[in-house]
Motif scaffolding. Structure first.
Motif, PDB file in Angstrom:
ATOM      1  N   TYR A  12      -4.224  43.280   5.853  1.00  0.00           N
ATOM      2  CA  TYR A  12      -3.293  44.017   6.823  1.00  0.00           C
ATOM      3  C   TYR A  12      -2.664  45.398   6.228  1.00  0.00           C
ATOM      4  O   TYR A  12      -2.335  45.564   5.263  1.00  0.00           O
ATOM      5  CB  TYR A  12      -1.980  43.145   6.945  1.00  0.00           C
ATOM      6  CG  TYR A  12      -2.282  41.629   7.463  1.00  0.00           C
ATOM      7  CD1 TYR A  12      -2.450  40.607   6.531  1.00  0.00           C
ATOM      8  CD2 TYR A  12      -2.732  41.356   8.591  1.00  0.00           C
ATOM      9  CE1 TYR A  12      -2.568  39.479   6.994  1.00  0.00           C
ATOM     10  CE2 TYR A  12      -3.022  39.991   9.284  1.00  0.00           C
ATOM     11  CZ  TYR A  12      -3.032  39.139   8.205  1.00  0.00           C
ATOM     12  OH  TYR A  12      -3.346  37.958   8.585  1.00  0.00           O
ATOM     13  N   VAL A  18      -6.913  47.733  15.336  1.00  0.00           N
ATOM     14  CA  VAL A  18      -7.895  46.355  14.805  1.00  0.00           C
ATOM     15  C   VAL A  18      -8.937  46.188  15.783  1.00  0.00           C
ATOM     16  O   VAL A  18      -8.529  46.184  17.329  1.00  0.00           O
ATOM     17  CB  VAL A  18      -7.179  45.112  14.170  1.00  0.00           C
ATOM     18  CG1 VAL A  18      -6.585  45.506  13.107  1.00  0.00           C
ATOM     19  CG2 VAL A  18      -6.220  44.470  15.269  1.00  0.00           C
ATOM     20  N   PHE A  53       2.845  45.017  19.961  1.00  0.00           N
ATOM     21  CA  PHE A  53       1.724  45.628  19.915  1.00  0.00           C
ATOM     22  C   PHE A  53       1.166  46.364  21.379  1.00  0.00           C
ATOM     23  O   PHE A  53       1.415  46.206  22.289  1.00  0.00           O
ATOM     24  CB  PHE A  53       0.509  44.754  19.507  1.00  0.00           C
ATOM     25  CG  PHE A  53      -0.017  43.757  20.531  1.00  0.00           C
ATOM     26  CD1 PHE A  53      -1.045  43.987  21.262  1.00  0.00           C
ATOM     27  CD2 PHE A  53       0.647  42.548  20.725  1.00  0.00           C
ATOM     28  CE1 PHE A  53      -1.735  42.847  22.300  1.00  0.00           C
ATOM     29  CE2 PHE A  53       0.205  41.487  21.786  1.00  0.00           C
ATOM     30  CZ  PHE A  53      -1.193  41.772  22.564  1.00  0.00           C
ATOM     31  N   THR A  55      -2.030  47.349  23.524  1.00  0.00           N
ATOM     32  CA  THR A  55      -3.570  47.256  23.705  1.00  0.00           C
ATOM     33  C   THR A  55      -4.188  48.553  23.955  1.00  0.00           C
ATOM     34  O   THR A  55      -3.750  49.271  25.005  1.00  0.00           O
ATOM     35  CB  THR A  55      -3.760  46.105  24.861  1.00  0.00           C
ATOM     36  OG1 THR A  55      -3.040  45.094  24.903  1.00  0.00           O
ATOM     37  CG2 THR A  55      -5.198  46.011  25.112  1.00  0.00           C
ATOM     38  N   GLN A  70      -3.235  47.764  18.440  1.00  0.00           N
ATOM     39  CA  GLN A  70      -2.455  48.198  17.445  1.00  0.00           C
ATOM     40  C   GLN A  70      -1.285  47.378  17.091  1.00  0.00           C
ATOM     41  O   GLN A  70      -0.263  47.433  18.275  1.00  0.00           O
ATOM     42  CB  GLN A  70      -2.170  49.682  17.717  1.00  0.00           C
ATOM     43  CG  GLN A  70      -1.665  50.382  16.647  1.00  0.00           C
ATOM     44  CD  GLN A  70      -1.373  51.836  16.254  1.00  0.00           C
ATOM     45  OE1 GLN A  70      -2.181  52.538  17.382  1.00  0.00           O
ATOM     46  NE2 GLN A  70      -0.787  52.390  15.437  1.00  0.00           N
ATOM     47  N   PRO A  71      -1.186  46.502  16.080  1.00  0.00           N
ATOM     48  CA  PRO A  71      -0.133  45.881  15.853  1.00  0.00           C
ATOM     49  C   PRO A  71       1.242  46.697  15.665  1.00  0.00           C
ATOM     50  O   PRO A  71       1.152  47.890  15.166  1.00  0.00           O
ATOM     51  CB  PRO A  71      -0.238  44.944  14.742  1.00  0.00           C
ATOM     52  CG  PRO A  71      -1.811  45.027  14.630  1.00  0.00           C
ATOM     53  CD  PRO A  71      -2.381  46.258  15.164  1.00  0.00           C
ATOM     54  N   ASN A  76       1.704  40.807  12.897  1.00  0.00           N
ATOM     55  CA  ASN A  76       0.445  41.258  12.365  1.00  0.00           C
ATOM     56  C   ASN A  76      -0.638  40.728  13.271  1.00  0.00           C
ATOM     57  O   ASN A  76      -0.496  40.028  14.102  1.00  0.00           O
ATOM     58  CB  ASN A  76      -0.024  40.826  10.720  1.00  0.00           C
ATOM     59  CG  ASN A  76       0.266  39.238  10.716  1.00  0.00           C
ATOM     60  OD1 ASN A  76      -0.605  38.432  11.425  1.00  0.00           O
ATOM     61  ND2 ASN A  76       0.804  38.765   9.705  1.00  0.00           N
ATOM     62  N   TYR A  77      -1.993  41.144  13.015  1.00  0.00           N
ATOM     63  CA  TYR A  77      -3.048  40.804  13.951  1.00  0.00           C
ATOM     64  C   TYR A  77      -3.261  39.288  14.055  1.00  0.00           C
ATOM     65  O   TYR A  77      -3.656  38.829  15.202  1.00  0.00           O
ATOM     66  CB  TYR A  77      -4.285  41.611  13.884  1.00  0.00           C
ATOM     67  CG  TYR A  77      -4.928  41.435  12.662  1.00  0.00           C
ATOM     68  CD1 TYR A  77      -5.847  40.553  12.288  1.00  0.00           C
ATOM     69  CD2 TYR A  77      -4.777  42.376  11.466  1.00  0.00           C
ATOM     70  CE1 TYR A  77      -6.581  40.392  10.975  1.00  0.00           C
ATOM     71  CE2 TYR A  77      -5.397  42.263  10.146  1.00  0.00           C
ATOM     72  CZ  TYR A  77      -6.261  41.082  10.150  1.00  0.00           C
ATOM     73  OH  TYR A  77      -6.914  41.198   8.874  1.00  0.00           O
ATOM     74  N   SER A  78      -3.083  38.564  12.902  1.00  0.00           N
ATOM     75  CA  SER A  78      -3.384  37.217  13.035  1.00  0.00           C
ATOM     76  C   SER A  78      -2.329  36.563  13.859  1.00  0.00           C
ATOM     77  O   SER A  78      -2.778  35.550  14.638  1.00  0.00           O
ATOM     78  CB  SER A  78      -3.165  36.571  11.656  1.00  0.00           C
ATOM     79  OG  SER A  78      -4.217  37.257  10.635  1.00  0.00           O
ATOM     80  N   ILE A  80      -0.707  37.576  16.230  1.00  0.00           N
ATOM     81  CA  ILE A  80      -0.982  38.174  17.703  1.00  0.00           C
ATOM     82  C   ILE A  80      -2.308  37.412  18.434  1.00  0.00           C
ATOM     83  O   ILE A  80      -2.254  36.958  19.425  1.00  0.00           O
ATOM     84  CB  ILE A  80      -1.351  39.769  17.628  1.00  0.00           C
ATOM     85  CG1 ILE A  80       0.145  40.647  17.577  1.00  0.00           C
ATOM     86  CG2 ILE A  80      -1.707  40.172  19.333  1.00  0.00           C
ATOM     87  CD1 ILE A  80      -0.139  41.896  17.357  1.00  0.00           C
ATOM     88  N   MET A  81      -3.101  37.173  17.799  1.00  0.00           N
ATOM     89  CA  MET A  81      -4.492  36.579  18.165  1.00  0.00           C
ATOM     90  C   MET A  81      -4.010  35.051  18.255  1.00  0.00           C
ATOM     91  O   MET A  81      -4.470  34.505  19.097  1.00  0.00           O
ATOM     92  CB  MET A  81      -5.737  36.704  17.062  1.00  0.00           C
ATOM     93  CG  MET A  81      -6.409  38.127  17.234  1.00  0.00           C
ATOM     94  SD  MET A  81      -6.871  38.397  18.898  1.00  0.00           S
ATOM     95  CE  MET A  81      -7.986  37.132  19.410  1.00  0.00           C
TER      96      MET A  81
END
Length: 141
Positions: A12, A18, A53, A55, A70-71, A76-78, A80-81
């Motif tokens: 991260y 990402v 975030f 998009t 972009q978070p 973090n991106y985990s 968010i996903m």
């Protein structure tokens, strides 16, 4: 820079976009149906409301999706996903099995569109850009 606690594979770094690809279960082509594309975009908007975030771009293919985002500082991106996949899977199953949705998308949409900042990223704008012509084109939002 923080590493994910269960894996050395995830790194991260704050403030960097990402690129993530996610695939449907058994590569089933759910996204050949426009309703699933629309549901995904609604889920993406909901996730932006939950997490901070931006998009940058996405591409919807019949059996997978590419995302560039972009978070912000709060997620973090985990995380968010996890929100995107959990909500889309649940709502998709509710739609397939004709169950009522757990979250009321209409009340969410009213809250989302009531903010001038969030309005510029509203679902209607994305759908106009994303579904004019070929629905699998790269869309910047």
């Amino acid at each position: 820079m923080n590493e994910h606690k269960n894996s050395a594979k995830r790194i991260y770094i704050d403030s960097l976009p990402v690129y993530i690809t996610t695939v449907t279960q058994n590569r089933f082509p759910y996204f050949e149906e426009e309703i699933f594309c629309r549901l995904f975009l609604e889920t993406l908007n909901f996730s932006r409301w939950v997490h901070d975030f931006e998009t940058l771009a996405y591409k919807i293919n019949p059996d997978h999706i590419h995302l560039i985002f972009q978070p912000g500082k709060s997620s973090n991106y985990s995380e968010i996903m996890q929100t995107i996949k959990r909500n889309f899977s649940r709502d998709c199953n509710d739609l397939i099995f004709n169950r009522s949705f757990i979250r009321n998308l209409n009340s969410y949409r009213r809250r989302f569109e009531s903010s001038p900042v969030l309005l510029q990223n509203s679902l209607n704008r994305e759908l106009e850009q994303g579904f004019s012509g070929d629905k699998y084109d790269l869309v910047n939002i």
